[in-house]
Every structure is written in structure tokens, then in C-alpha cells.
Design a protein around this motif. Sequence first.
Motif, PDB file in Angstrom:
ATOM      1  N   ALA B 128     -81.573  63.547 -28.854  1.00  0.00           N
ATOM      2  CA  ALA B 128     -80.633  62.426 -28.502  1.00  0.00           C
ATOM      3  C   ALA B 128     -79.425  62.376 -29.317  1.00  0.00           C
ATOM      4  O   ALA B 128     -79.411  62.886 -30.590  1.00  0.00           O
ATOM      5  CB  ALA B 128     -81.372  61.210 -28.617  1.00  0.00           C
ATOM      6  N   ARG B 129     -78.192  61.852 -29.134  1.00  0.00           N
ATOM      7  CA  ARG B 129     -77.259  61.758 -30.063  1.00  0.00           C
ATOM      8  C   ARG B 129     -77.375  60.296 -30.496  1.00  0.00           C
ATOM      9  O   ARG B 129     -77.096  59.334 -29.945  1.00  0.00           O
ATOM     10  CB  ARG B 129     -75.922  61.930 -29.367  1.00  0.00           C
ATOM     11  N   VAL B 130     -77.925  59.906 -31.815  1.00  0.00           N
ATOM     12  CA  VAL B 130     -78.196  58.756 -32.217  1.00  0.00           C
ATOM     13  C   VAL B 130     -77.281  58.546 -33.404  1.00  0.00           C
ATOM     14  O   VAL B 130     -77.157  59.202 -34.275  1.00  0.00           O
ATOM     15  CB  VAL B 130     -79.698  58.717 -32.510  1.00  0.00           C
ATOM     16  N   ASP B 131     -76.655  57.395 -33.206  1.00  0.00           N
ATOM     17  CA  ASP B 131     -75.685  56.879 -34.458  1.00  0.00           C
ATOM     18  C   ASP B 131     -76.544  56.125 -35.506  1.00  0.00           C
ATOM     19  O   ASP B 131     -76.680  54.860 -35.427  1.00  0.00           O
ATOM     20  CB  ASP B 131     -74.747  56.028 -33.866  1.00  0.00           C
ATOM     21  N   ILE B 132     -77.123  56.897 -36.344  1.00  0.00           N
ATOM     22  CA  ILE B 132     -77.996  56.322 -37.450  1.00  0.00           C
ATOM     23  C   ILE B 132     -77.125  55.319 -38.153  1.00  0.00           C
ATOM     24  O   ILE B 132     -77.721  53.978 -38.608  1.00  0.00           O
ATOM     25  CB  ILE B 132     -78.271  57.358 -38.455  1.00  0.00           C
ATOM     26  N   GLU B 264     -72.658  64.207 -23.517  1.00  0.00           N
ATOM     27  CA  GLU B 264     -73.152  63.179 -24.190  1.00  0.00           C
ATOM     28  C   GLU B 264     -73.866  63.899 -25.700  1.00  0.00           C
ATOM     29  O   GLU B 264     -73.453  63.520 -26.884  1.00  0.00           O
ATOM     30  CB  GLU B 264     -74.041  62.162 -23.892  1.00  0.00           C
ATOM     31  N   LEU B 265     -74.293  64.830 -25.523  1.00  0.00           N
ATOM     32  CA  LEU B 265     -75.257  65.563 -26.733  1.00  0.00           C
ATOM     33  C   LEU B 265     -73.997  66.271 -27.556  1.00  0.00           C
ATOM     34  O   LEU B 265     -74.041  66.137 -28.693  1.00  0.00           O
ATOM     35  CB  LEU B 265     -76.148  66.418 -26.134  1.00  0.00           C
ATOM     36  N   PHE B 266     -73.056  66.976 -26.886  1.00  0.00           N
ATOM     37  CA  PHE B 266     -72.324  68.036 -27.779  1.00  0.00           C
ATOM     38  C   PHE B 266     -70.900  67.358 -27.478  1.00  0.00           C
ATOM     39  O   PHE B 266     -70.228  68.018 -28.432  1.00  0.00           O
ATOM     40  CB  PHE B 266     -72.273  69.382 -26.974  1.00  0.00           C
ATOM     41  N   GLY B 267     -70.515  66.403 -27.003  1.00  0.00           N
ATOM     42  CA  GLY B 267     -69.103  66.223 -26.354  1.00  0.00           C
ATOM     43  C   GLY B 267     -68.180  65.625 -27.920  1.00  0.00           C
ATOM     44  O   GLY B 267     -67.479  66.217 -28.480  1.00  0.00           O
ATOM     45  N   ALA B 268     -68.608  64.759 -28.495  1.00  0.00           N
ATOM     46  CA  ALA B 268     -67.706  63.987 -29.309  1.00  0.00           C
ATOM     47  C   ALA B 268     -68.139  64.165 -30.813  1.00  0.00           C
ATOM     48  O   ALA B 268     -67.106  64.317 -31.649  1.00  0.00           O
ATOM     49  CB  ALA B 268     -67.961  62.359 -29.112  1.00  0.00           C
ATOM     50  N   ARG B 269     -69.183  64.918 -30.910  1.00  0.00           N
ATOM     51  CA  ARG B 269     -69.484  65.406 -32.488  1.00  0.00           C
ATOM     52  C   ARG B 269     -70.182  66.623 -32.386  1.00  0.00           C
ATOM     53  O   ARG B 269     -70.659  66.795 -31.483  1.00  0.00           O
ATOM     54  CB  ARG B 269     -70.502  64.251 -33.184  1.00  0.00           C
ATOM     55  N   ASP B 270     -70.115  66.909 -33.564  1.00  0.00           N
ATOM     56  CA  ASP B 270     -70.852  68.449 -33.710  1.00  0.00           C
ATOM     57  C   ASP B 270     -72.183  68.662 -33.801  1.00  0.00           C
ATOM     58  O   ASP B 270     -72.961  67.672 -34.498  1.00  0.00           O
ATOM     59  CB  ASP B 270     -70.164  69.377 -34.784  1.00  0.00           C
ATOM     60  N   ILE B 271     -73.069  69.432 -33.166  1.00  0.00           N
ATOM     61  CA  ILE B 271     -74.252  69.746 -33.434  1.00  0.00           C
ATOM     62  C   ILE B 271     -74.283  70.899 -34.326  1.00  0.00           C
ATOM     63  O   ILE B 271     -74.101  72.229 -33.741  1.00  0.00           O
ATOM     64  CB  ILE B 271     -75.185  69.764 -32.125  1.00  0.00           C
ATOM     65  N   TYR B 272     -75.117  70.825 -35.485  1.00  0.00           N
ATOM     66  CA  TYR B 272     -74.988  72.033 -36.428  1.00  0.00           C
ATOM     67  C   TYR B 272     -76.059  72.788 -36.044  1.00  0.00           C
ATOM     68  O   TYR B 272     -77.092  72.400 -35.791  1.00  0.00           O
ATOM     69  CB  TYR B 272     -75.005  71.456 -37.815  1.00  0.00           C
ATOM     70  N   THR B 273     -76.160  74.227 -36.323  1.00  0.00           N
ATOM     71  CA  THR B 273     -77.023  75.056 -36.361  1.00  0.00           C
ATOM     72  C   THR B 273     -76.886  76.326 -37.237  1.00  0.00           C
ATOM     73  O   THR B 273     -75.809  76.471 -37.891  1.00  0.00           O
ATOM     74  CB  THR B 273     -77.394  75.344 -34.910  1.00  0.00           C
ATOM     75  N   LYS B 274     -77.822  77.084 -37.301  1.00  0.00           N
ATOM     76  CA  LYS B 274     -77.864  78.234 -38.240  1.00  0.00           C
ATOM     77  C   LYS B 274     -76.969  79.265 -37.506  1.00  0.00           C
ATOM     78  O   LYS B 274     -76.877  79.600 -36.300  1.00  0.00           O
ATOM     79  CB  LYS B 274     -79.086  79.013 -38.302  1.00  0.00           C
ATOM     80  N   VAL B 275     -75.913  79.931 -38.570  1.00  0.00           N
ATOM     81  CA  VAL B 275     -74.972  80.519 -37.914  1.00  0.00           C
ATOM     82  C   VAL B 275     -75.621  82.178 -37.818  1.00  0.00           C
ATOM     83  O   VAL B 275     -76.147  82.447 -38.647  1.00  0.00           O
ATOM     84  CB  VAL B 275     -73.677  80.684 -38.862  1.00  0.00           C
ATOM     85  N   ARG B 276     -75.324  82.876 -36.587  1.00  0.00           N
ATOM     86  CA  ARG B 276     -76.178  83.968 -36.802  1.00  0.00           C
ATOM     87  C   ARG B 276     -75.132  85.166 -36.606  1.00  0.00           C
ATOM     88  O   ARG B 276     -75.163  86.243 -36.559  1.00  0.00           O
ATOM     89  CB  ARG B 276     -76.983  84.142 -35.318  1.00  0.00           C
ATOM     90  N   ASP B 277     -73.763  84.879 -36.381  1.00  0.00           N
ATOM     91  CA  ASP B 277     -72.728  85.714 -36.280  1.00  0.00           C
ATOM     92  C   ASP B 277     -72.834  86.739 -35.158  1.00  0.00           C
ATOM     93  O   ASP B 277     -72.659  88.157 -35.337  1.00  0.00           O
ATOM     94  CB  ASP B 277     -72.639  86.786 -37.697  1.00  0.00           C
TER      95      ASP B 277
END
Lengths: 398, 371
Positions: B128-132, B264-277
Motif C-alpha cells: 500500500a502507499r501509506v502516508d506515515i 496509486e502505488l507508483f504514481g506520485a512518489r517513488d518506490i525504491y528497490t535494489k538497483v541491478r543495472d
Amino acid sequence: MQRKKECVAMLLAGGQGSRLYALTNNIAKPAVAFGGKYRIIDFPLSNCINSGIDTVGVLTQYEPLELNEYIGNGQPWDLDRSFGGVHILSPYQAKKKSSWFEGTANAIYQNLAFMQKYNPEYVLILSGDHIYKMDYSAMLKAHKATGADCTIAAIEVPLKEASRFGILNTNEDGSIYQFEEKPKQPKSNLASMGIYIFTASKLFKYLIDDEANPNSSKDFGKDVLPAMLNAGEKMFSYRFSGYWKDVGTISSLWESNMDLLGDEPAFDVGDSDWKIHSRNPLAPPEYLGEKAVVNNSLISLGCEIDGTVKHSVLSSNVVVEEGAEVIDSVLMAGCVVKKGAKVVYSIVDENTVIEEGAVVGEEKEKNAGIAVLGRNITIGAGAKVAGGQILDKDYKGE
Amino acid sequence: MANAVGVIFSNVHDENIPELSRHRTMASIPYGGRYRLIDFTLSNFVNSGITTVGIVTKFNYQSLMDHLGSGKDWDLARKDGGIILLPPYSDETDAPYTNRLEALKGITGFLNHRNEEYVVISDCDGIARVDIADIMRYHEEKGADITMVYHEEDLPTDSNYFMTLTPDEEGRIKGIKINPRSKSKQKSKVYVNIMVLNREFLINIIQDAVTRGLTSFGKDILTKNVDTLKIYGYPFGGYYAGIESLQTYYAHSMELLDKKVRDELFGARDIYTKVRDSAPSKYSDDAIVKNSLISDGCVIEGTVENCILFRGVKIGKGSVVKNSIIMQDSVVGSGVQLDSVITDKNVVIRDRRHLAGCAELPYFIAKGRMV
């Protein structure tokens, strides 16, 4: 104990790249996007780290803002080091004088102190204009084996094109007896790739001498290399036979992007043994909709495709709406091709919007040339941009 | 910067989805093409300005450590705070903790050394995209001891541990039920395993519970003290995907093919994850791809419909893959037909194999298997 680095790389990234027209209006050539998720500078930087060279000075001058931001602390290339790492070297004001970099040799000369800090045995000089994968450590090994003072990477080019390059005339053992900058009547087809390894002490000496010479144009190819040869220094060629392409023109940039396509591409960026590192976009996987047709193309993260994409390279977050067509084209990050619009044989820079029904470019076969759209512009609904046209402002049509 | 420290339980709910947690924590279960479940929780923290996150681990946390690295991909490689792995710790027995209270006791050292006012505790079973930051504002406004986040849904049928909340008009929780069952479908306020507490209050209740020999945070602390503690419920109204089983994992994954969910999940803010190049994904002349999410590094020469492909997946010529989730670096040969299949990482499907499950029971192939 003084810490040292065996080899320091100096990457010349100051070029304006004026032959890329609208694509380099506000950014330096090495920062131009390439191959979906890369920028040109990713290739020499990745080659450095993959070759075990972890100290790189990047010499910037023209429109450095975006390039500086892109390189940041060097972390994407594993070049964030407490000793070494990547450093942006801009022209600076000194006590006695201050000046812009004049010529490639002068740019390196002005950063003698940077190199000397690492007390290197060797200095590798690179340029930020080429797409290639090369193991510099093999070249360094050859440099040591021949005992050369300077080793120049060289590649065979078609003889009819040889007059565009710096040409090396060599003996059988690879030693260079003559260096000709863009000769009208080339004696060989062995072209300098602009990649040099110098024994550091020799480089420093010749840079200082060159700087003191009022008649010098302060260029490696025109001044420093001929001076070394004339003085009888040991200069060797190092033959390279892989893919190497100067992407300094619109057509070569387009071709090089297209070289990534096909079952057996001329140049493979997906090779896990020689990864090309880059600053990755933060984007979800690309989504292809019910109506999407995507063939023979590279698509990057964050794209939303509902139209047709053929023989094209799309950077991250590109949108191709239903009924839109993208053919034989390079679309950089964030472009939007709206419903029914068509982009053919074109290069479109970042965040440009092509409104509904607009047509950009003409089929390659018509020989009108590649259409180029600069960044952040809008092509109005139904507008027509002719093949070969270059636009860097909004265009509503006739 | 938020005045809170985050705590993530990486192993809780592992038993929900044994197929995927056999070799990894709940937190490191792959999701959505290029993410792990913990990425959504961590990104919620980071996007709300929380830069100190303790991650409580228990078993099988190698894959989690590999994923997190130094934390730099979440901007959490920090001198002060950042990502802090909290493996099992006990000064009394050799066994790792067996319940959440013991786990919390094991991290009181970490909590004592921080000076943020609040602690946000989250599990990794929800996407979920939760605004903590908004939850913390609510917590402060209410002057709550504990704020529990809930959303409205039908009573879970697959989950083996969940709580429902009964708030009054002010949001104050008057009743907490553990695992209530109902024969008919019934909308309930289900706790989504995210709570905010005052740090010192949390330390006190842990110590108190330990001295009194209590074992269950839910049963012994929350349900029994509903009248004395100021427990408030924060209603979360956005998209929420709770992972209770392989079936719900599959169903929620497929919801990502809906643009509204993705936005909703990816739109307004970034979801970070491990970069694999990985390189951009490559589509051949024969590729046919419809209604699918494709991650970087894929090479597609066949037909892909209604699928989620993770990074580095290869689909061979003449293969038809439908309604399936193919995880990282899996290779589907040529002439293969897959329908409603989930492959874990590094699976190889040899040429001309035909495999099918169904939406209610997707066919699962374990990590590294060759079929």
C-alpha cells in the motif's frame, strides 16, 4: 607512507557536441541519453570500474550542470571512494591566472595537481564521445609489456573514412613511427581511438613543455603526441577490434542506438560479464496494454505502451498511446506520443510531447534525414514535422 | 525529517505463504516485477521522512541482507540511523524469540539508544502507499498511546492471524478481536499491521510485560488494555493488498495490471528497490506482449499475455505464457505453454513443456527448479 594509485583515468567531457544540435543545447555531449537507460558517459565510466580503475577525473566545461548531477558521488559506478573515486574537474580560478580549458592537453595540464595527488605510475586519457566496451587493464598490461611511454588504442577503419581520424603508421611490432592528424592521403587505416595510456612522468613532462610552447594549440593529437614522437619516445599502438562508435553526429547517434537491436546485435548492452552501470530510473516495470504491438525494440522501465513500437529504442517513462506509432526512432525519457500520432526515423529528446495525430519525421527510404526534437517541447495536434527537420521550440504546424 | 524511528518485522507472517518464504523472509518475497515486499514498507517510511529503520529478523534473512545491502538504494546509508538489521538477541536463552513481545524485548537496546519521540512498527505483509507522516499527525492530535492503522475489507479467510478493530466515533478503539470468523461475508475493520507508539511508552510496556511474564502483544497487551490505554484507529482508505496466501499473492499481483492500482502505488512518489543495472528489456520481431508488466533485462521472443515478468526473464520463440508470474532470471524455453503459473527465481522451463494451474490455484514452481 604515501598512498598511491597505479593508474588514474582522466575523462575529457568538456565537448559541446555542436553536431548534435538541439540535443546538446543545454547539456554536454557525454550526458546525452543513449540506449534506453544510459548516457554516453556510462560507457567509459563502466569500462573504468570493470577494468579495475577506481580513480577518474571528469573534465567538464560546456553546460556541466546536468552531467555533474548525473555523476553525483559516483555511487552508481561504484566510484564513491574515500581515496580515489570519481571527481568532477571544472576550470577554476588560480592565484596567478585563471582560464577556461584550451584544448585537450591544456585541460589535463590544468589538473596536474589532481593526478599528482594519487602519485600514479600511469595515466589513462579517455573521451566521453564513444560507445564501446573495452578492458583498459589489458591495454595497461600491453603498455607495461612493451615498455612504452605512450600507448594509443587503435582500431581499423574503412580506408575511405580514414581521413576523418588521427591515423597511426606503425611498424610490425606495433610501434608508431608516424602520427598523422586527419591526413588527406592516409597511409594506413589504423585510427586512433582517442584513448591513451601514458607513463605518468612522461606525460607530466610533455604537458609542461607543451604549455610553455606559445605555438602549440594545446591538443593531444596535434601537439603532444607528435612532440613525443619527434623526441624519440617509445610509442605503441594497441589494437582493439570490438564495437566502437563515435556518437558525435545525429546519424551516428541514431545508428549506434539501432546497433543494440536484433537477435545478434552489433553491440550488446545486456552482457552480464561487462555490465554497463548507470544511474537507474526509479520506475515500475514497463506496461504493455491490450493493443500494444512492440517488435524489435528496447523498452525501459516505466514506459506505458498501448500503440505500436517497431525497431526503436525507448528510454524510461515514455508513453505511446493507443493508435500511435513509433518506428525507427529513439525516444528519450518521459516523451509522450499521443493517440494517432506517428514518429518515424526521429530522435526525440526528454519530456517532449507529440500531440494527437501529429506526424514527426519521414520514412528512412525517403532520404530526408533524421528528424530531431529537442527536450521539453510540444508538437501540436495534427502538426507535421518534415524528415531531417530539427526543432527546439514548441511547434503548432503550418 | 520525521521525529520517529521505524521498526519492520521481516519474518512475521512467513507462514502465510510457505511456498515463497521457504528460503527467505516475508520481507524479501519478490513482488510486482522488480520489488520485494519490504520495498513498499521502506519506501513509505523514507517518503515520510523516517531515516532510521530497525529491521527485526529471525530466520532465513540472507536474501534480505543481500537485498538491502548498505541501504543506499533507499537513501538509508546514513551516519546517524539508516538501516539497522536487528537479528535475534537474547541474554537469557539460546533460542530466538518466539513471539512479538520477545522480539521487541530483544530490540529495547536499539530503542533505548534512539531519541526520536515515536516508533512506527510495520510488518511486510501489505502492499500500500501509506502516508506515515499523516498517521503520526493523527497520533499526536489524538494524544494516543497507540495508533493502529486499519482498512475495511471482508473478513480474511486465508490469514491465520489477524485482528479486527471496533472504533467509536472519535476513532478510539473500544474492542479488538483476534481471528474472528464469520460464515457470511462481512465487512470489517481489519488491522493492517502498522502502528505508531511513543517510544518511551513502548519501552515501558515491553518491560512491564516481561516482568509479568506476558507473551502475546496482541492478546496480553492490546486486547486486555483496550479500556485503559488510549488506542486509536487510523482508517486507511487507499489501495491495500494483504498477502495472506499464495492465492492472494497471485490475485493482488494481477491487480497491478490495472492502471488505477499502478498509478496509486507508483504514481506520485517513488518506490525504491535494489538497483541491478540490467539493460532495458528487449522485444524480438516475433514478440507479442499484451496487458503485461515487463521488468528490465528481459528478452522476449514469444507471446506474453496478462503476465508479470521480473528482471532478466527470457521467453523463447513460439512460447505462449499467459496469466503467469515469472520471477527473476527464470528462463522459459521455446514452444512452451504456461497458464496461471508462478515460477520462483532461476527456474528453467525446458522446450515444449505445457504447464497450467488456475486462478484459484496457480501452479507454483520452486526456486531454481528445472522442469
